[in-house]
Design an enzyme around this catalytic site. Structure first.
Site, PDB file in Angstrom:
ATOM      1  N   ARG A  66       0.828  -1.206   0.000  1.00  0.00           N
ATOM      2  CA  ARG A  66       0.000   0.000   0.000  1.00  0.00           C
ATOM      3  C   ARG A  66       0.863   1.257   0.000  1.00  0.00           C
ATOM      4  NH1 ARG A  66      -1.514   2.170   4.563  1.00  0.00           N
ATOM      5  NH2 ARG A  66      -1.721   0.183   5.649  1.00  0.00           N
ATOM      6  N   TYR A 123     -18.098  16.573 -13.957  1.00  0.00           N
ATOM      7  CA  TYR A 123     -18.330  15.131 -14.019  1.00  0.00           C
ATOM      8  C   TYR A 123     -19.324  14.751 -12.914  1.00  0.00           C
ATOM      9  CZ  TYR A 123     -17.317  10.124 -13.790  1.00  0.00           C
ATOM     10  OH  TYR A 123     -17.433   8.769 -13.771  1.00  0.00           O
ATOM     11  N   ASP A 131      -9.008  19.104 -13.025  1.00  0.00           N
ATOM     12  CA  ASP A 131      -9.293  17.766 -13.546  1.00  0.00           C
ATOM     13  C   ASP A 131      -8.943  17.779 -15.042  1.00  0.00           C
ATOM     14  OD1 ASP A 131     -10.497  15.488 -14.671  1.00  0.00           O
ATOM     15  OD2 ASP A 131     -12.135  15.482 -13.213  1.00  0.00           O
ATOM     16  N   LYS A 165      -9.645   6.856 -18.453  1.00  0.00           N
ATOM     17  CA  LYS A 165     -10.100   7.390 -19.739  1.00  0.00           C
ATOM     18  C   LYS A 165      -8.947   7.441 -20.759  1.00  0.00           C
ATOM     19  CE  LYS A 165     -13.759   7.749 -17.191  1.00  0.00           C
ATOM     20  NZ  LYS A 165     -14.167   8.973 -16.520  1.00  0.00           N
TER      21      LYS A 165
HETATM   22  C1  LIG Z   1     -14.344   9.367 -15.159  1.00  0.00           C
HETATM   23  C2  LIG Z   1     -14.055  10.709 -14.644  1.00  0.00           C
HETATM   24  C3  LIG Z   1     -13.766  10.917 -13.286  1.00  0.00           C
HETATM   25  C4  LIG Z   1     -13.801   9.795 -12.266  1.00  0.00           C
HETATM   26  O1  LIG Z   1     -12.831   8.832 -12.484  1.00  0.00           O
HETATM   27  P1  LIG Z   1     -12.994   7.273 -12.133  1.00  0.00           P
HETATM   28  O2  LIG Z   1     -11.736   6.682 -12.669  1.00  0.00           O
HETATM   29  O3  LIG Z   1     -14.247   6.772 -12.787  1.00  0.00           O
HETATM   30  O4  LIG Z   1     -13.093   7.179 -10.643  1.00  0.00           O
HETATM   31  C5  LIG Z   1     -13.470  12.199 -12.874  1.00  0.00           C
HETATM   32  N1  LIG Z   1     -13.463  13.236 -13.740  1.00  0.00           N
HETATM   33  C6  LIG Z   1     -13.757  13.076 -15.045  1.00  0.00           C
HETATM   34  C7  LIG Z   1     -13.747  14.260 -15.942  1.00  0.00           C
HETATM   35  C8  LIG Z   1     -14.060  11.815 -15.546  1.00  0.00           C
HETATM   36  O5  LIG Z   1     -14.367  11.672 -16.840  1.00  0.00           O
END
Ligand SMILES: *Cc1c(COP(=O)(O)O)cnc(C)c1O
Length: 393
Positions: free
Chosen positions: A56, A108, A181, A206
């Site tokens: 961890r 999101y 983000d 993504k």
């Molecule tokens: C998918 C996504 C998240 C969250 O990420 P996870 O890997 O699903 O926990 C946060 N911000 C954006 C813009 C996303 O597309």
């Protein structure tokens, strides 16, 4: 010991099964990093912790990925987490009871849930504002604001927030961290640290991984103090990724530039085609000169991903027919993989928003969000064409 008259078992079988062949192979230098699944690591002396000692707290595959993330973003310290949410939860754990987070509004949906269902229950205040107008940011900052959260382009309306301008106004105040983000554009197209952001965060699920086979999150920071605190929180919160997933994301990153260039080309070809379609009334793509923040986009990004939205002239029924008629685009949430996806935010990702909120943001029942993948553009266009025909037949 012999068992009821059977042959005698030779001693040491289990010890051998556990320890034999576990030595490092001398002289072997794999070109690809081996996956280290160990949950614990041998120490040289009791009480001396001078290397990786527990899964961890550290792992070779995670460390490699974290170094690569930092380098690609042009930052000093990289962090990998079990999901984008794990990354955000750990980042928001930098704050304390009584602090305030100011976030852009069109975010999101999962992030909104995290704020509204978890973070505010920890006694941290969260408010939202439309960051496309910087005066909204200025007005919404409070004496207890400790973090400003930006997501650009926004989801699903693809509004572009001027990162430099927002940060300039936020940094008039002391002690406010700015997090961005960067999931939609990745470090290939957008580098928020260059504009003064303190923390860059991604859902690595993504585009960064790009193969829709891993759920993971990441963060990059420059400041040594924030990095030190995040290192501890990463360990204490414990939302760490598996070594195998770290290996997969490291592999995905090797083709990030190639994939992003192709996502950009194909999504623009499709956006331009949709603009001319008789049943399409609006195309929300920051790469199009018709996009309201196209000039801001030109100043702060070097390109666009495969994510954009469009509105057709029908309603819910046409949206359903369109999405169910697609043959190459897959009806699914998520984004950023090699495969093309389509979804209806109104009844899917953003269905938890009230009717008024959806109306305020422009999330109507005719707004379709696409994640354009890496298939041949002509095939994707034919697919959209036949599905629009079916919807408006
Ligand atoms: C998918 C996504 C998240 C969250 O990420 P996870 O890997 O699903 O926990 C946060 N911000 C954006 C813009 C996303 O597309």
């Amino acid at each position: 010991m012999a068992y009821q008259g059977f042959l005698e078992q030779k001693p040491g079988f289990s010890t051998s099964a556990i320890h034999s062949g576990q030595e490092k192979l001398e002289g072997v230098e794999p070109v690809v990093q081996p996956i280290v699944t160990a949950a614990t690591f041998k120490l040289s002396e009791p009480g001396v912790v001078d290397k990786i000692y527990y899964g961890r707290c550290g792992n070779p595959n995670r460390y490699s990925l974290e170094r690569c993330l930092a380098t690609l973003e042009g930052g000093k310290h990289g962090f990998a987490f079990a999901s984008g949410h794990g990354a955000m939860m750990t980042i928001f754990s930098l704050l304390s009871n009584g602090d305030h987070i100011l976030s852009c509004d069109d975010i999101y949906a999962g992030t909104a849930h995290l704020f509204n269902e978890v973070i505010i229950r920890m006694g941290i205040e969260v408010t939202f504002a439309d960051f496309t107008k910087v005066e909204n940011v200025e007005k919404a900052i409070k004496t207890n604001t400790k973090m400003v959260w930006i997501e650009t382009p926004t989801n699903p309306m693809l509004k572009v927030i001027d990162i430099a301008t927002v940060i300039k106004s936020v940094k008039k105040h002391e002690d406010i961290m700015v997090g961005v983000d960067n999931t939609f554009l990745t470090s290939y197209f957008q580098k928020p640290l260059d504009f003064g952001a303190d923390i860059v965060m991604y859902s690595l699920t993504k585009f960064m991984n790009g193969h829709s086979d891993v759920v993971m999150g990441g963060a990059v920071v420059n400041d040594d103090k924030i990095a030190e605190r995040l290192t501890s929180l990463q360990m204490f919160v414990g939302a760490v990724p598996s070594p195998i997933d770290c290996y997969l994301v490291s592999r995905g990153l090797k083709t990030l530039a190639l994939r992003m260039e192709q996502h950009k080309k194909t999504s623009l070809i499709i956006a331009n085609w949709l603009l001319t379609h008789e049943n399409v009334i609006d195309v929300l793509h920051p790469g199009l000169p018709t996009h309201p923040q196209h000039e801001i986009a030109k100043r702060q990004v070097s390109g666009h991903s495969g994510i954009f939205s469009f509105k057709h002239s029908g309603g819910l029924e046409q949206s359903k027919k369109f999405l169910c008629s697609l043959k190459i685009f897959i009806l699914a949430v998520s984004l950023g993989g090699y495969e093309s996806l389509a979804q209806l935010p109104y009844t899917m990702t953003h269905s938890a928003l009230s009717e008024e909120k959806r109306a305020e943001f422009g999330i109507t029942d005719s707004l379709i969000r696409l994640s354009v993948g890496l298939e041949d553009p002509e095939d994707l266009i034919s697919d959209l064409d036949q599905a629009l025909k079916a919807a408006f037949a």
